[in-house]
Design a protein around this motif. Structure first.
Motif, PDB file in Angstrom:
ATOM      1  N   PHE A   1       0.837  -1.193   0.000  1.00 12.40           N
ATOM      2  CA  PHE A   1       0.000   0.000   0.000  1.00 12.40           C
ATOM      3  C   PHE A   1       0.870   1.239   0.000  1.00 12.40           C
ATOM      4  O   PHE A   1       2.064   1.179   0.246  1.00 12.40           O
ATOM      5  CB  PHE A   1      -0.920   0.022   1.221  1.00 12.40           C
ATOM      6  CG  PHE A   1      -0.205   0.238   2.532  1.00 12.40           C
ATOM      7  CD1 PHE A   1      -0.019   1.520   3.038  1.00 12.40           C
ATOM      8  CD2 PHE A   1       0.291  -0.833   3.252  1.00 12.40           C
ATOM      9  CE1 PHE A   1       0.643   1.719   4.243  1.00 12.40           C
ATOM     10  CE2 PHE A   1       0.957  -0.644   4.453  1.00 12.40           C
ATOM     11  CZ  PHE A   1       1.127   0.632   4.953  1.00 12.40           C
ATOM     12  N   HIS A   2       0.252   2.344  -0.335  1.00 11.49           N
ATOM     13  CA  HIS A   2       0.891   3.644  -0.146  1.00 11.49           C
ATOM     14  C   HIS A   2      -0.098   4.541   0.579  1.00 11.49           C
ATOM     15  O   HIS A   2      -1.287   4.254   0.633  1.00 11.49           O
ATOM     16  CB  HIS A   2       1.387   4.258  -1.462  1.00 11.49           C
ATOM     17  CG  HIS A   2       0.336   4.465  -2.489  1.00 11.49           C
ATOM     18  ND1 HIS A   2       0.379   3.892  -3.731  1.00 11.49           N
ATOM     19  CD2 HIS A   2      -0.814   5.186  -2.478  1.00 11.49           C
ATOM     20  CE1 HIS A   2      -0.676   4.254  -4.417  1.00 11.49           C
ATOM     21  NE2 HIS A   2      -1.413   5.036  -3.691  1.00 11.49           N
ATOM     22  N   LEU A   3       0.426   5.588   1.172  1.00 19.70           N
ATOM     23  CA  LEU A   3      -0.421   6.534   1.898  1.00 19.70           C
ATOM     24  C   LEU A   3      -0.751   7.700   0.989  1.00 19.70           C
ATOM     25  O   LEU A   3       0.113   8.191   0.258  1.00 19.70           O
ATOM     26  CB  LEU A   3       0.278   7.037   3.157  1.00 19.70           C
ATOM     27  CG  LEU A   3       0.508   5.986   4.232  1.00 19.70           C
ATOM     28  CD1 LEU A   3       1.324   6.563   5.369  1.00 19.70           C
ATOM     29  CD2 LEU A   3      -0.801   5.434   4.743  1.00 19.70           C
ATOM     30  N   ILE A   4      -1.998   8.130   1.034  1.00 25.66           N
ATOM     31  CA  ILE A   4      -2.392   9.303   0.270  1.00 25.66           C
ATOM     32  C   ILE A   4      -2.997  10.328   1.215  1.00 25.66           C
ATOM     33  O   ILE A   4      -3.544   9.985   2.256  1.00 25.66           O
ATOM     34  CB  ILE A   4      -3.367   8.958  -0.873  1.00 25.66           C
ATOM     35  CG1 ILE A   4      -4.630   8.310  -0.332  1.00 25.66           C
ATOM     36  CG2 ILE A   4      -2.716   8.081  -1.914  1.00 25.66           C
ATOM     37  CD1 ILE A   4      -5.728   8.227  -1.361  1.00 25.66           C
ATOM     38  N   GLN A   5      -2.862  11.565   0.831  1.00 29.88           N
ATOM     39  CA  GLN A   5      -3.358  12.677   1.630  1.00 29.88           C
ATOM     40  C   GLN A   5      -4.661  13.165   1.011  1.00 29.88           C
ATOM     41  O   GLN A   5      -4.726  13.386  -0.200  1.00 29.88           O
ATOM     42  CB  GLN A   5      -2.311  13.793   1.622  1.00 29.88           C
ATOM     43  CG  GLN A   5      -2.654  14.979   2.438  1.00 29.88           C
ATOM     44  CD  GLN A   5      -1.535  16.021   2.390  1.00 29.88           C
ATOM     45  OE1 GLN A   5      -0.618  15.935   1.593  1.00 29.88           O
ATOM     46  NE2 GLN A   5      -1.635  16.998   3.249  1.00 29.88           N
ATOM     47  N   ARG A   6      -5.689  13.299   1.842  1.00 27.67           N
ATOM     48  CA  ARG A   6      -6.999  13.751   1.369  1.00 27.67           C
ATOM     49  C   ARG A   6      -7.642  14.651   2.398  1.00 27.67           C
ATOM     50  O   ARG A   6      -7.357  14.558   3.578  1.00 27.67           O
ATOM     51  CB  ARG A   6      -7.937  12.562   1.165  1.00 27.67           C
ATOM     52  CG  ARG A   6      -7.631  11.714  -0.010  1.00 27.67           C
ATOM     53  CD  ARG A   6      -8.767  10.744  -0.262  1.00 27.67           C
ATOM     54  NE  ARG A   6      -8.465   9.964  -1.435  1.00 27.67           N
ATOM     55  CZ  ARG A   6      -8.751   8.694  -1.578  1.00 27.67           C
ATOM     56  NH1 ARG A   6      -9.347   8.039  -0.611  1.00 27.67           N
ATOM     57  NH2 ARG A   6      -8.464   8.062  -2.681  1.00 27.67           N
ATOM     58  N   LYS A   7      -8.569  15.454   1.924  1.00 27.63           N
ATOM     59  CA  LYS A   7      -9.396  16.235   2.830  1.00 27.63           C
ATOM     60  C   LYS A   7     -10.613  15.362   3.142  1.00 27.63           C
ATOM     61  O   LYS A   7     -11.332  14.944   2.238  1.00 27.63           O
ATOM     62  CB  LYS A   7      -9.811  17.545   2.184  1.00 27.63           C
ATOM     63  CG  LYS A   7     -10.469  18.505   3.140  1.00 27.63           C
ATOM     64  CD  LYS A   7     -10.683  19.846   2.488  1.00 27.63           C
ATOM     65  CE  LYS A   7     -10.117  20.896   3.415  1.00 27.63           C
ATOM     66  NZ  LYS A   7     -10.251  22.237   2.893  1.00 27.63           N
ATOM     67  N   THR A   8     -10.859  15.080   4.412  1.00 29.26           N
ATOM     68  CA  THR A   8     -11.959  14.215   4.823  1.00 29.26           C
ATOM     69  C   THR A   8     -13.287  14.930   4.603  1.00 29.26           C
ATOM     70  O   THR A   8     -13.447  16.103   4.943  1.00 29.26           O
ATOM     71  CB  THR A   8     -11.794  13.807   6.300  1.00 29.26           C
ATOM     72  OG1 THR A   8     -10.527  13.160   6.437  1.00 29.26           O
ATOM     73  CG2 THR A   8     -12.887  12.871   6.740  1.00 29.26           C
ATOM     74  N   GLN A   9     -14.252  14.220   4.019  1.00 25.25           N
ATOM     75  CA  GLN A   9     -15.547  14.797   3.667  1.00 25.25           C
ATOM     76  C   GLN A   9     -16.641  14.501   4.682  1.00 25.25           C
ATOM     77  O   GLN A   9     -17.646  15.204   4.727  1.00 25.25           O
ATOM     78  CB  GLN A   9     -15.989  14.268   2.293  1.00 25.25           C
ATOM     79  CG  GLN A   9     -15.016  14.578   1.171  1.00 25.25           C
ATOM     80  CD  GLN A   9     -14.856  16.066   0.927  1.00 25.25           C
ATOM     81  OE1 GLN A   9     -15.814  16.822   0.959  1.00 25.25           O
ATOM     82  NE2 GLN A   9     -13.621  16.495   0.703  1.00 25.25           N
TER      83      GLN A   9
ATOM     84  N   LYS B   1     -14.197  15.693   9.414  1.00 26.39           N
ATOM     85  CA  LYS B   1     -14.639  16.428   8.237  1.00 26.39           C
ATOM     86  C   LYS B   1     -13.902  17.762   8.113  1.00 26.39           C
ATOM     87  O   LYS B   1     -13.780  18.506   9.075  1.00 26.39           O
ATOM     88  CB  LYS B   1     -16.147  16.680   8.307  1.00 26.39           C
ATOM     89  CG  LYS B   1     -16.689  17.398   7.083  1.00 26.39           C
ATOM     90  CD  LYS B   1     -18.187  17.574   7.152  1.00 26.39           C
ATOM     91  CE  LYS B   1     -18.657  18.296   5.901  1.00 26.39           C
ATOM     92  NZ  LYS B   1     -20.093  18.422   5.863  1.00 26.39           N
ATOM     93  N   GLY B   2     -13.393  18.018   6.898  1.00 28.87           N
ATOM     94  CA  GLY B   2     -12.691  19.262   6.622  1.00 28.87           C
ATOM     95  C   GLY B   2     -11.206  19.224   6.939  1.00 28.87           C
ATOM     96  O   GLY B   2     -10.464  20.112   6.539  1.00 28.87           O
ATOM     97  N   LYS B   3     -10.750  18.202   7.646  1.00 27.20           N
ATOM     98  CA  LYS B   3      -9.334  18.110   8.011  1.00 27.20           C
ATOM     99  C   LYS B   3      -8.574  17.278   6.975  1.00 27.20           C
ATOM    100  O   LYS B   3      -9.128  16.407   6.325  1.00 27.20           O
ATOM    101  CB  LYS B   3      -9.174  17.468   9.382  1.00 27.20           C
ATOM    102  CG  LYS B   3      -9.784  18.310  10.480  1.00 27.20           C
ATOM    103  CD  LYS B   3      -9.494  17.733  11.826  1.00 27.20           C
ATOM    104  CE  LYS B   3     -10.179  18.620  12.866  1.00 27.20           C
ATOM    105  NZ  LYS B   3      -9.562  18.594  14.123  1.00 27.20           N
ATOM    106  N   THR B   4      -7.289  17.569   6.861  1.00 29.79           N
ATOM    107  CA  THR B   4      -6.435  16.781   5.981  1.00 29.79           C
ATOM    108  C   THR B   4      -6.023  15.526   6.728  1.00 29.79           C
ATOM    109  O   THR B   4      -5.537  15.592   7.860  1.00 29.79           O
ATOM    110  CB  THR B   4      -5.182  17.593   5.580  1.00 29.79           C
ATOM    111  OG1 THR B   4      -5.625  18.765   4.884  1.00 29.79           O
ATOM    112  CG2 THR B   4      -4.268  16.788   4.692  1.00 29.79           C
TER     113      THR B   4
END
Length: 157
Positions: A6-14, A19-22
């Motif tokens: 696996f790899h880690l990805i950065q997202r903004k939580t919906q 919610k709203g945090k990276t």
């Protein structure tokens, strides 16, 4: 022990409490797709069934399953699992308000047998590369996309 990479990805939580945090989440690394030809070759290996026969049976299976689904049957494919047709509809409060146009398009539901469903249980996990930004294009794989099955023989059928 086998591991899934696996790899880690950065997202903004919906949704949810973040919610709203990276946030960072694990995403599986898929090495590609095994072609139909390679699948048939692997299935035919170490059996008395040739690759052409395997292709013919799988092609016929792909025609036969929809036939039975259209008739209203579910199709049991042994150790693989079961296929069935399903659909839903928009709700109505009164029975007289229901009409066929409220029914959503049908779909095929596959329910794997326990052995297939839990085939990956017990595997470990291994981080394959450093943090990856999903907006950057993934590096291209060297060579072709041809599947090279791991050594150790074929699948016994």
């Amino acid at each position: 022990m086998a591991t899934l990479k696996f790899h880690l990805i950065q997202r903004k939580t919906q949704l949810g409490k973040l919610k709203g945090k990276t946030t960072y989440t694990a995403q599986p690394i898929h090495l590609g797709k095994v072609s139909f030809d390679d699948l048939c070759k692997q299935l035919a290996e170490n059996t008395t069934v040739g690759k052409a026969d395997v292709k013919a049976v799988i092609a016929r299976l792909a025609e036969t399953i929809p036939h039975f689904l259209e008739l209203g049957y579910s199709v049991d494919c042994g150790d693989l699992g079961t296929f069935r047709a399903s659909f839903g509809s928009q709700p109505v409060e009164n029975l007289k308000d229901f009409n066929v146009s409220l029914i959503r398009a049908p779909r095929v539901v596959f329910t794997p047998r326990m052995a297939l469903k839990y085939a990956l249980r017990g595997l470990g996990f291994e981080q394959a590369q450093p943090l990856h930004n999903p907006k950057k294009p993934a590096p291209k794989k060297p060579g072709g996309s041809e599947f090279n099955p791991p050594s150790g023989g074929g699948i016994g059928i």
